[in-house]
Design a protein around this motif. Structure first.
Motif, PDB file in Angstrom:
ATOM      1  N   ALA A 239      36.896  33.972  38.945  1.00 44.72           N
ATOM      2  CA  ALA A 239      37.176  34.733  37.908  1.00 44.72           C
ATOM      3  C   ALA A 239      38.856  34.334  37.006  1.00 44.72           C
ATOM      4  CB  ALA A 239      38.710  36.254  38.601  1.00 44.72           C
ATOM      5  N   ALA A 240      39.925  33.045  37.234  1.00 45.87           N
ATOM      6  CA  ALA A 240      41.009  32.783  36.863  1.00 45.87           C
ATOM      7  C   ALA A 240      39.843  31.629  36.128  1.00 45.87           C
ATOM      8  CB  ALA A 240      41.289  31.793  38.333  1.00 45.87           C
ATOM      9  N   VAL A 241      39.358  30.583  36.530  1.00 45.63           N
ATOM     10  CA  VAL A 241      38.879  30.015  35.568  1.00 45.63           C
ATOM     11  C   VAL A 241      37.674  30.281  34.372  1.00 45.63           C
ATOM     12  CG1 VAL A 241      37.043  28.070  35.017  1.00 45.63           C
ATOM     13  CG2 VAL A 241      38.535  27.707  36.785  1.00 45.63           C
ATOM     14  N   SER A 242      37.377  31.339  34.393  1.00 44.22           N
ATOM     15  CA  SER A 242      36.527  32.195  33.003  1.00 44.22           C
ATOM     16  C   SER A 242      37.459  32.607  32.480  1.00 44.22           C
ATOM     17  CB  SER A 242      35.606  33.181  34.021  1.00 44.22           C
ATOM     18  OG  SER A 242      34.958  32.756  35.462  1.00 44.22           O
ATOM     19  N   ALA A 243      38.716  33.634  32.921  1.00 48.06           N
ATOM     20  CA  ALA A 243      39.275  33.695  32.643  1.00 48.06           C
ATOM     21  C   ALA A 243      39.955  32.911  31.132  1.00 48.06           C
ATOM     22  CB  ALA A 243      41.073  34.455  32.723  1.00 48.06           C
ATOM     23  N   LEU A 244      40.588  31.663  31.399  1.00 44.08           N
ATOM     24  CA  LEU A 244      41.229  30.492  31.215  1.00 44.08           C
ATOM     25  C   LEU A 244      40.137  30.056  29.742  1.00 44.08           C
ATOM     26  CD1 LEU A 244      42.885  28.483  33.616  1.00 44.08           C
ATOM     27  CD2 LEU A 244      43.770  29.832  32.316  1.00 44.08           C
ATOM     28  N   LEU A 245      38.832  30.182  29.955  1.00 48.38           N
ATOM     29  CA  LEU A 245      37.828  29.464  29.030  1.00 48.38           C
ATOM     30  C   LEU A 245      37.734  30.621  28.359  1.00 48.38           C
ATOM     31  CD1 LEU A 245      35.521  28.183  31.359  1.00 48.38           C
ATOM     32  CD2 LEU A 245      37.505  26.767  30.189  1.00 48.38           C
TER      33      LEU A 245
END
Length: 208
Positions: free
Chosen positions: A189-195
């Motif tokens: 979730a965190a990486v997807s939100a950053l991208l």
């Protein structure tokens, strides 16, 4: 004929040191203690790593080498955001598999230890697969730069530091609450939100 225990490899010594860290903490780590545990003379260990600082420096590099192997094993295609998310999962897997090494790499558990220039280069090299994955996405148009995060290195650092924070909380027990998201899901979730802000904007096709 000498046994393998009488002629431990450098890898044997590092694995033994990692076990000592896991079982007894950094205070128990010493060249003499490792030599005794391996059943060899003090000089056998000293000739490979020198004093305790040299041993810890070798452990630091060993940890980053293992991390690099994990990241290098990611198979999702270059140029896809799936690869970046998978790298985050590989980072977490490496930390959970070798938490004592993770502590040496990032926690500085041995007072006075400062990584050598050689070891800092090893740490930087392990970070490069993240940069390369994001560079490939920018080249393919899978991701686009923004004013606040204009290049691959900046976005890679955001992804790395966010994943590091999540994993560190998990290892320290701060994410043990029943209300805390499971670590692997939170990394996704965190990486997807950053991208997300870097995904290209697509226009809807004109209506007939």
């Amino acid at each position: 004929m000498a046994s393998a225990a009488q002629h431990p490899t450098s890898q044997d010594v590092l694995q033994c040191a990692a076990r000592v860290l896991a079982e007894s903490g950094p205070g128990a780590l010493s060249v003499r203690r490792l030599a005794a545990r391996l059943g060899v003379s003090y000089q056998v260990v000293y000739s490979r790593f020198g004093d305790k600082s040299g041993l810890v420096d070798a452990l630091y590099r060993h940890g980053f080498d293992l991390l690099g192997q994990r990241l290098g094993g990611v198979t999702e295609p270059l140029g896809t955001t799936e690869r970046i998310v998978a790298l985050g999962q590989a980072y977490r897997a490496a930390a959970l598999a070798e938490p004592e090494l993770y502590g040496v790499m990032f926690g500085r558990p041995v007072p006075g230890y400062v990584p050598s220039a050689r070891s800092l280069l090893s740490a930087w090299a392990s970070y490069q697969p993240v940069v390369e994955a994001i560079e490939a996405c920018l080249s393919a148009g899978t991701l686009v730069p923004t004013a606040g995060v204009p290049d691959a290195s900046s976005l890679a650092y955001l992804c790395w530091s966010t994943g590091h924070g999540i994993v560190s909380l998990e290892l320290s027990g701060h994410a043990a609450s029943a209300r805390a998201p499971e670590g692997a899901r939170l990394i996704d979730a965190a990486v997807s939100a950053l991208l997300a802000p870097h995904l290209p904007v697509t226009s809807d096709p004109p209506a007939d």
